[in-house]
Design a protein around this motif. Structure first.
Motif: not given
Length: 513
Positions: A417-418, A411-412, A422-423, A310-311
């Motif tokens: 996301n995969r 972030t997720k 989507q991201s 995560q970021s």
């Protein structure tokens, strides 16, 4: 601000102060300590006293003092060094009736403190004032000025008499004050001016108190400031008096709307020159500053719950705020912040956070070395990715009005996301690696619109380049290129957490080889 010296002093951040008393044998160290603690001159004292504690109500700051007596015997030098390394302040004694002990200050004791790397305030104390020969009266200022110019660690000098109880409480008051309200971070003794970091902090405080943003503190704003810092309102006559003092010395310190920033800074310089450092320190601490004149760590969120993949990014709220800041400081309206404008923007922070690696030269510059809006936001995005606590700290310094935590989001995970195909990310990190002379640095320079340089220079430290990339439909994303030096690749490949922070990797090679 007229009541500043007598107002209630907030927490000074130390539970106790440890003062170590040193000096030649027979200069009166033990008698000085005994008399301070008991108010009675001792008939007999042991060669070295055990630690002596003065209670918290002994001085106005209500911080207890522990006073450590020391032996000046050569065989006890190891113990002396240990005590000095634990000191918050040093009281260095000489005997007023023994001129040789005064000479020993600059010949032995002060150089010895430097050799031991004792970096705390030093109070020079002349004991046995009552025994000085009346035919040898000297000016303390005349004798000590050259010594103080050579040894800037000396905070102040004072002479006293334990036998006649002359200025005994003052000795340890000055020592405690030098610890709790130090001069060094605030004032440059050589130039007799406020230090830059102090000016930056006071400028931020002024701006926060200037509620109508007219560049002056009105009578009402001055009164609110006084109540916040010292828990006591100013009387109208006191406000008039403060402004009169400033205007008599500095005409531009007051205008028709009130006290200007110039006047506000002048007042604090005046307080310090008059020895009222507790006034300025009280103001700084009320606004959250520590002894390094940085925001106290407990005011800045420093831990963020996130997994390695995560970021951390700026929220839309923070980005909108930064867009407004960009427009505010783009004084010439050329769509870019030149270095002088960026320095002005961060003039309420201890320093500009982008003057050093990895932020220096990490974003695209204009022909005049300025940052476009995209470059400006890219720098913030990079700082948030690498050091979100530093982003929050600097947002606070430049006046971010909301809860600092509302400025960032985590972030997720990539796994999520995969799964969703989507991201939710707006900032992506790309690792750039490859052999020497493959063109990694050239790739980063090209990404920032910089011309190709034919001369080769080996990259020994990680380097970043950040820029905004346009997507289909007008969508903008921020891409961070992270160049990995050749000798750092192996270390990174075995560090799963380092790899987890990577969204994509680019291997660069020379197609001619």
């Amino acid at each position: 601000m007229a009541k500043a010296a007598t107002g209630n002093v907030p927490s000074v951040g130390k539970a106790s102060v440890r003062i170590v008393v040193v000096g030649d044998r027979g200069t009166g160290k033990s008698s000085l300590i005994c008399t301070a603690a008991t108010d009675v001159f001792p008939a007999n004292v042991p060669p070295v006293l055990p630690p002596t504690r003065l209670p918290e109500d002994f001085y106005p700051d209500r911080v207890p003092l522990t006073i450590i007596d020391t032996s000046s015997r050569v065989e006890d030098s190891g113990k002396l060094g240990e005590e000095l390394r634990r000191a918050d302040a040093v009281v260095l004694t000489y005997a007023c009736d023994q001129p040789a002990t005064l000479d020993r200050l600059s010949v032995f004791w002060l150089p010895e403190l430097r050799r031991l790397e004792v970096k705390v305030p030093v109070i020079v104390v002349g004991c046995k004032l009552d025994l000085r020969d009346e035919q040898q009266q000297i000016s303390l200022d005349h004798v000590m000025t050259p010594i103080m110019q050579q040894f800037r660690e000396i905070e102040t000098c004072i002479e006293c008499s334990a036998y006649k109880q002359i200025q005994i409480p003052e000795v340890f008051y000055y020592a405690q004050k030098a610890v709790l309200h130090p001069t060094g971070p605030l004032f440059d003794q050589e130039t007799q001016t406020l230090k830059p970091r102090c000016v930056r902090a006071l400028k931020r405080i002024f701006i926060l108190c200037d509620q109508d943003r007219d560049g002056s503190l009105s009578d009402a704003e001055l009164n609110d400031f006084e109540v916040k810092c010292f828990n006591a309102p100013l009387q109208p006559s006191e406000i008039v008096g403060v402004k009169r003092v400033v205007q008599e010395k500095l005409s531009e310190g007051v205008n028709e709307n009130g006290l200007t920033l110039t006047g506000f800074l002048f007042l604090h310089a005046l307080f310090i020159e008059k020895g009222r450092l507790e006034t300025t320190w009280t103001v700084l601490r009320k606004f959250g500053y520590d002894n390094d004149i940085k925001l106290a760590e407990n005011l800045i969120p420093s831990s963020f719950k996130k997994s390695p993949d995560q970021s951390v990014e700026l929220t839309n709220e923070a980005i909108d705020y930064l867009r407004g800041i960009f427009e505010l400081f783009d004084g010439d309206g050329d769509g870019a912040l030149r270095p002088i404008e960026i320095e002005d923007l961060f003039s309420t922070a201890p320093e500009c956070p982008w003057n050093e690696a990895p932020y220096k030269d990490a974003a695209e510059k204009t022909a005049l070395e300025g940052l476009s809006l995209n470059g400006f936001l890219s720098q913030w995005a990079l700082m948030t990715l690498l050091d979100p606590a530093r982003t929050l700290e600097n947002l606070i310094y430049i006046g971010y009005p909301g809860d600092p935590l509302s400025a960032i989001r985590v972030t997720k995970t990539r796994r999520y996301n995969r799964k969703k195909q989507q991201s939710d990310r707006n900032v992506f990190q790309c690792l750039v690696f490859g052999p020497k002379k493959a063109g990694k640095s050239a790739l980063l320079n090209s990404f920032l619109g910089r011309p190709f340089i034919d001369t080769y220079s080996s990259t020994t430290e990680e380097r970043y380049a950040v820029n905004v990339v346009d997507q289909h439909g007008g969508v903008k994303k921020t891409l961070v290129l992270r160049e990995i030096p050749e000798d750092g690749v192996k270390k990174m490949l075995v560090n799963k957490e380092s790899l987890a922070a990577c969204d994509i990797a680019v291997f660069v090679h020379d197609r001619l080889l």
